[in-house]
Design a protein around this motif. Structure first.
Motif, PDB file in Angstrom:
ATOM      1  N   UNK A 188       0.824  -1.203   0.000  1.00 26.22           N
ATOM      2  CA  UNK A 188       0.000   0.000   0.000  1.00 26.22           C
ATOM      3  C   UNK A 188       0.860   1.257   0.000  1.00 26.22           C
ATOM      4  N   UNK A 189       1.955   1.224   0.767  1.00 31.71           N
ATOM      5  CA  UNK A 189       2.842   2.383   0.800  1.00 31.71           C
ATOM      6  C   UNK A 189       3.487   2.614  -0.571  1.00 31.71           C
ATOM      7  N   UNK A 190       3.870   1.544  -1.236  1.00 36.08           N
ATOM      8  CA  UNK A 190       4.444   1.660  -2.579  1.00 36.08           C
ATOM      9  C   UNK A 190       3.463   2.325  -3.534  1.00 36.08           C
ATOM     10  N   UNK A 191       2.172   1.988  -3.418  1.00 32.57           N
ATOM     11  CA  UNK A 191       1.155   2.616  -4.261  1.00 32.57           C
ATOM     12  C   UNK A 191       1.041   4.108  -4.018  1.00 32.57           C
ATOM     13  N   UNK A 192       1.182   4.531  -2.782  1.00 31.96           N
ATOM     14  CA  UNK A 192       1.121   5.958  -2.466  1.00 31.96           C
ATOM     15  C   UNK A 192       2.337   6.689  -3.039  1.00 31.96           C
ATOM     16  N   UNK A 193       3.519   6.067  -2.934  1.00 34.83           N
ATOM     17  CA  UNK A 193       4.699   6.684  -3.552  1.00 34.83           C
ATOM     18  C   UNK A 193       4.532   6.778  -5.068  1.00 34.83           C
ATOM     19  N   UNK A 194       3.868   5.804  -5.657  1.00 30.44           N
ATOM     20  CA  UNK A 194       3.597   5.849  -7.099  1.00 30.44           C
ATOM     21  C   UNK A 194       2.729   7.064  -7.444  1.00 30.44           C
ATOM     22  N   UNK A 195       1.735   7.348  -6.639  1.00 34.18           N
ATOM     23  CA  UNK A 195       0.890   8.524  -6.876  1.00 34.18           C
ATOM     24  C   UNK A 195       1.694   9.817  -6.754  1.00 34.18           C
ATOM     25  N   UNK A 196       2.549   9.900  -5.746  1.00 31.29           N
ATOM     26  CA  UNK A 196       3.372  11.100  -5.576  1.00 31.29           C
ATOM     27  C   UNK A 196       4.288  11.315  -6.774  1.00 31.29           C
ATOM     28  N   UNK A 197       4.882  10.243  -7.254  1.00 28.43           N
ATOM     29  CA  UNK A 197       5.787  10.381  -8.388  1.00 28.43           C
ATOM     30  C   UNK A 197       5.051  10.736  -9.668  1.00 28.43           C
ATOM     31  N   UNK A 198       3.824  10.261  -9.808  1.00 24.61           N
ATOM     32  CA  UNK A 198       3.051  10.656 -10.989  1.00 24.61           C
ATOM     33  C   UNK A 198       2.793  12.159 -10.973  1.00 24.61           C
ATOM     34  N   UNK A 199       2.471  12.716  -9.809  1.00 28.46           N
ATOM     35  CA  UNK A 199       2.285  14.164  -9.699  1.00 28.46           C
ATOM     36  C   UNK A 199       3.560  14.910 -10.079  1.00 28.46           C
ATOM     37  N   UNK A 200       4.693  14.438  -9.593  1.00 28.69           N
ATOM     38  CA  UNK A 200       5.961  15.099  -9.894  1.00 28.69           C
ATOM     39  C   UNK A 200       6.299  14.986 -11.384  1.00 28.69           C
ATOM     40  N   UNK A 201       6.025  13.839 -11.968  1.00 27.31           N
ATOM     41  CA  UNK A 201       6.308  13.647 -13.390  1.00 27.31           C
ATOM     42  C   UNK A 201       5.436  14.555 -14.242  1.00 27.31           C
ATOM     43  N   UNK A 202       4.194  14.742 -13.837  1.00 32.31           N
ATOM     44  CA  UNK A 202       3.260  15.563 -14.612  1.00 32.31           C
ATOM     45  C   UNK A 202       3.529  17.048 -14.459  1.00 32.31           C
ATOM     46  N   UNK A 203       3.992  17.461 -13.263  1.00 32.12           N
ATOM     47  CA  UNK A 203       3.910  18.889 -12.962  1.00 32.12           C
ATOM     48  C   UNK A 203       5.049  19.416 -12.094  1.00 32.12           C
ATOM     49  N   UNK A 204       6.062  18.588 -11.818  1.00 27.34           N
ATOM     50  CA  UNK A 204       7.070  18.980 -10.846  1.00 27.34           C
ATOM     51  C   UNK A 204       8.096  19.956 -11.370  1.00 27.34           C
ATOM     52  N   UNK A 205       8.973  20.379 -10.468  1.00 24.70           N
ATOM     53  CA  UNK A 205       9.979  21.371 -10.816  1.00 24.70           C
ATOM     54  C   UNK A 205      11.352  20.806 -11.105  1.00 24.70           C
ATOM     55  N   UNK A 206      11.573  19.520 -10.827  1.00 23.96           N
ATOM     56  CA  UNK A 206      12.850  18.903 -11.167  1.00 23.96           C
ATOM     57  C   UNK A 206      12.759  18.277 -12.560  1.00 23.96           C
ATOM     58  N   UNK A 207      13.638  18.728 -13.441  1.00 16.98           N
ATOM     59  CA  UNK A 207      13.782  18.104 -14.756  1.00 16.98           C
ATOM     60  C   UNK A 207      15.024  17.211 -14.663  1.00 16.98           C
ATOM     61  N   UNK A 208      14.791  15.931 -14.457  1.00 17.72           N
ATOM     62  CA  UNK A 208      15.894  14.986 -14.227  1.00 17.72           C
ATOM     63  C   UNK A 208      16.261  14.362 -15.563  1.00 17.72           C
ATOM     64  N   UNK A 209      17.380  14.801 -16.130  1.00 22.17           N
ATOM     65  CA  UNK A 209      17.742  14.306 -17.456  1.00 22.17           C
ATOM     66  C   UNK A 209      18.642  13.080 -17.414  1.00 22.17           C
ATOM     67  N   UNK A 210      19.290  12.803 -16.272  1.00 18.64           N
ATOM     68  CA  UNK A 210      20.152  11.632 -16.223  1.00 18.64           C
ATOM     69  C   UNK A 210      20.608  11.288 -14.824  1.00 18.64           C
ATOM     70  N   UNK A 211      21.204  10.101 -14.713  1.00 17.54           N
ATOM     71  CA  UNK A 211      21.837   9.644 -13.480  1.00 17.54           C
ATOM     72  C   UNK A 211      23.263   9.242 -13.823  1.00 17.54           C
ATOM     73  N   UNK A 212      24.209   9.812 -13.123  1.00 17.40           N
ATOM     74  CA  UNK A 212      25.605   9.552 -13.438  1.00 17.40           C
ATOM     75  C   UNK A 212      26.259   8.710 -12.345  1.00 17.40           C
ATOM     76  N   UNK A 213      27.202   7.888 -12.792  1.00 22.68           N
ATOM     77  CA  UNK A 213      28.084   7.235 -11.840  1.00 22.68           C
ATOM     78  C   UNK A 213      29.070   8.284 -11.319  1.00 22.68           C
ATOM     79  N   UNK A 214      29.555   8.079 -10.117  1.00 24.89           N
ATOM     80  CA  UNK A 214      30.574   8.961  -9.577  1.00 24.89           C
ATOM     81  C   UNK A 214      31.932   8.347  -9.865  1.00 24.89           C
TER      82      UNK A 214
END
Length: 518
Positions: free
Chosen positions: A461-487
């Motif tokens: 159930x908690x995973x489902x709630x995090x899924x909803x939060x991430x959908x909101x961020x993907x639709x309308x959030x302020x972070x434009x995450x273009x990549x993930x880099x190795x250090x």
């Protein structure tokens, strides 16, 4: 720009001469006989490791509760312990805490402590833990761990005995151990105030000296609760110039150079050991959603569509990373990998720019040499924006104060972040009460979903709630995450014990108590 400060009789003038002489030597890679190999054999005690990090100049502090940059985190890790740390998979690993025991309703957590001692010989007590958290939650500005610990009902927390703490929470918090592993939550002795001249922790090394913006030195703590380090001492030197860091490594002025670019690492792979730390850094843009022009959803949508993520990863990460989808934590627990990948759509971006009336409008894009590739990322983004009629003016700021400068000022900034659990990323950066809310994202409905997740004991159930939060961020959030880099970390072949599986910000990253010199 603060220089590296060499020791052992090498003058600053000579050090800079070494850096200048080697600055163009990437061409040596063409003659490479293969990648350098790290030390092998039985770890042995002794020696001083010299490590080069990017720093923050004269403003640097050893206060473990206000740390921000990687150099500060590395120093704090040598001097202090927390109740817990993040493991390489971003799960919680108990440290000063022996374990975490929640009540059935997740509102109280009992934590037995290990038998550890501070550097001055005093035992680490429950009272020290409570005093440390009271300081973090107090009125002093800039306390990094404040947002994660804000759920504590501090007056009702108590020391059951010297070795047992019981935390009372204002609301259910199913992932409370994450808050104790967050940046800026180190345990200090009750009443501690003099952090820069005489810091006392319970960590694997004891303080010896500190020159802000230049040099920091610690020596082995023979009574460390997890076993004494092999090294006699560690010296941490700082420079925001990546070339200076790598040239110090090549010239044997240091044995460890933090945060190399992919190009640099490839160019010198025959002469230094390059350790790739996976999934260490989110590469992104932070758009302030509370001010023009990014307070308009269509403008954020134009930005999402105009960034060619594949080009960014290919050009800037050179194979040392992967494409992002405007969400934090790819590969971590709760990551919503079923949300469709954002694709490059310049035609849509161009239409949205026109509809928003932004053609010819100049928008400042903040960046700084606060990390490898950040200035270069701004240049590539500026060129991509120009293709769709958007004008970004790159503004290069002070690397030493960059993150504090852009936290509240400006409208658009190059941003990157080390590894954290997704829960911690949300609690520290995306709630209305978050102290480091770089995008100024404040949505009561989003806050409510987060609170509901923390009150939910069932993982599914908690995973489902995090899924909803991430959908909101993907639709309308302020972070434009273009990549993930190795250090990428460079080290002398004589160095052993660097963990190649540990992302930045995790327990085994920059863990010099496990390192040795051949």
């Amino acid at each position: 720009m603060p220089p590296l400060t060499p020791t052992g009789g090498t003058t600053r003038r000579r050090f800079l001469q070494i850096g200048t002489a080697l600055a163009g030597s990437a061409a040596l890679a063409a003659c490479s006989s293969g990648p350098a190999a790290p030390a092998v054999g039985t770890p042995r005690p002794g020696g001083t490791l010299r490590a080069a990090f990017a720093g923050s100049g004269a403003t640097e502090t050893l206060d473990p509760h206000t740390q921000n940059l990687y150099a500060e985190l590395a120093r704090a890790k040598m001097l202090y312990d927390k109740l817990a740390e993040y493991g390489s998979d971003l799960s919680v690993v108990p440290r000063l805490a022996e374990r975490f025991e929640p009540s059935a309703d997740q509102t109280r957590w009992r934590v037995p402590l290990r038998a550890a001692r501070f550097h001055d010989g005093r035992p680490v007590r429950a009272a020290d833990v409570l005093a440390s958290y009271a300081r973090i939650l107090g009125p002093t500005p800039g306390m990094r761990g404040r947002s994660g610990l804000a759920t504590l009902d501090l007056p009702n927390c108590r020391a059951i005995d010297d070795r047992t703490v019981e935390f009372a929470l204002k609301a259910p918090y199913a992932e409370f151990p994450n808050a104790t592993a967050a940046l800026g939550t180190a345990i200090v002795p009750e009443g501690a105030t003099d952090f820069d001249r005489a810091p006392v922790g319970s960590g694997p090394f004891r303080f010896e000296s500190f020159e802000p913006g230049r040099r920091f030195r610690v020596v082995r703590n023979p009574e460390y609760w997890e076993g004494a380090p092999l090294l006699d001492a560690v010296e941490l030197l700082v420079s925001n110039d990546e070339a200076a860091r790598v040239n110090a490594l090549l010239g044997r002025q240091v044995e460890y150079a933090h945060d190399l670019s992919p190009t640099t690492a490839a160019g010198y792979a025959d002469r230094v050991v390059v350790t790739r730390l996976p999934r260490s850094s989110m590469q992104s843009l932070a758009m302030k959603v509370d001010r023009p022009p990014f307070d308009r959803p269509e403008v954020r949508q134009a930005m999402y569509a105009m960034v060619d993520r594949e080009e960014m990863v290919r050009t800037l990460l050179a194979g040392s990373g992967t494409v992002g989808n405007d969400l934090y934590g790819k590969g971590f627990r709760y990551y919503a990998d079923d949300i469709p990948q954002r694709t490059y759509d310049p035609d849509r971006a161009r239409a949205l720019v026109r509809a928003a009336g932004l053609e010819g409008v100049r928008i400042p894009l903040d960046t700084a040499a606060a990390g490898s590739g950040m200035v270069e990322a701004a240049s590539v983004l500026r060129d991509q924006a120009a293709r769709v009629g958007l004008t970004l003016d790159v503004v290069t700021g002070n690397a030493s104060t960059y993150y504090s400068d852009v936290r509240d000022e400006g409208v658009l900034a190059v941003y990157r972040s080390g590894a954290l659990p997704i829960e911690s990323h949300i609690s520290q950066r995306l709630l209305s009460t978050s102290a480091t809310n770089f995008t100024q994202w404040r949505r009561p409905a989003f806050d409510a979903l987060y609170a509901q997740a923390q009150a939910t004991g069932d993982d599914t159930a908690r995973t489902g709630l995090y899924r909803q939060m991430q959908q909101q961020l993907h639709d309308d959030g302020g972070f434009l995450v273009w990549g993930f880099s190795d250090f990428l970390v460079g080290s002398d072949p004589r160095v052993g014990g660097i963990d190649p599986t540990a992302p930045a910000n995790t327990l085994d990253w920059a863990r010099f108590d496990r390192v040795w010199l051949a």
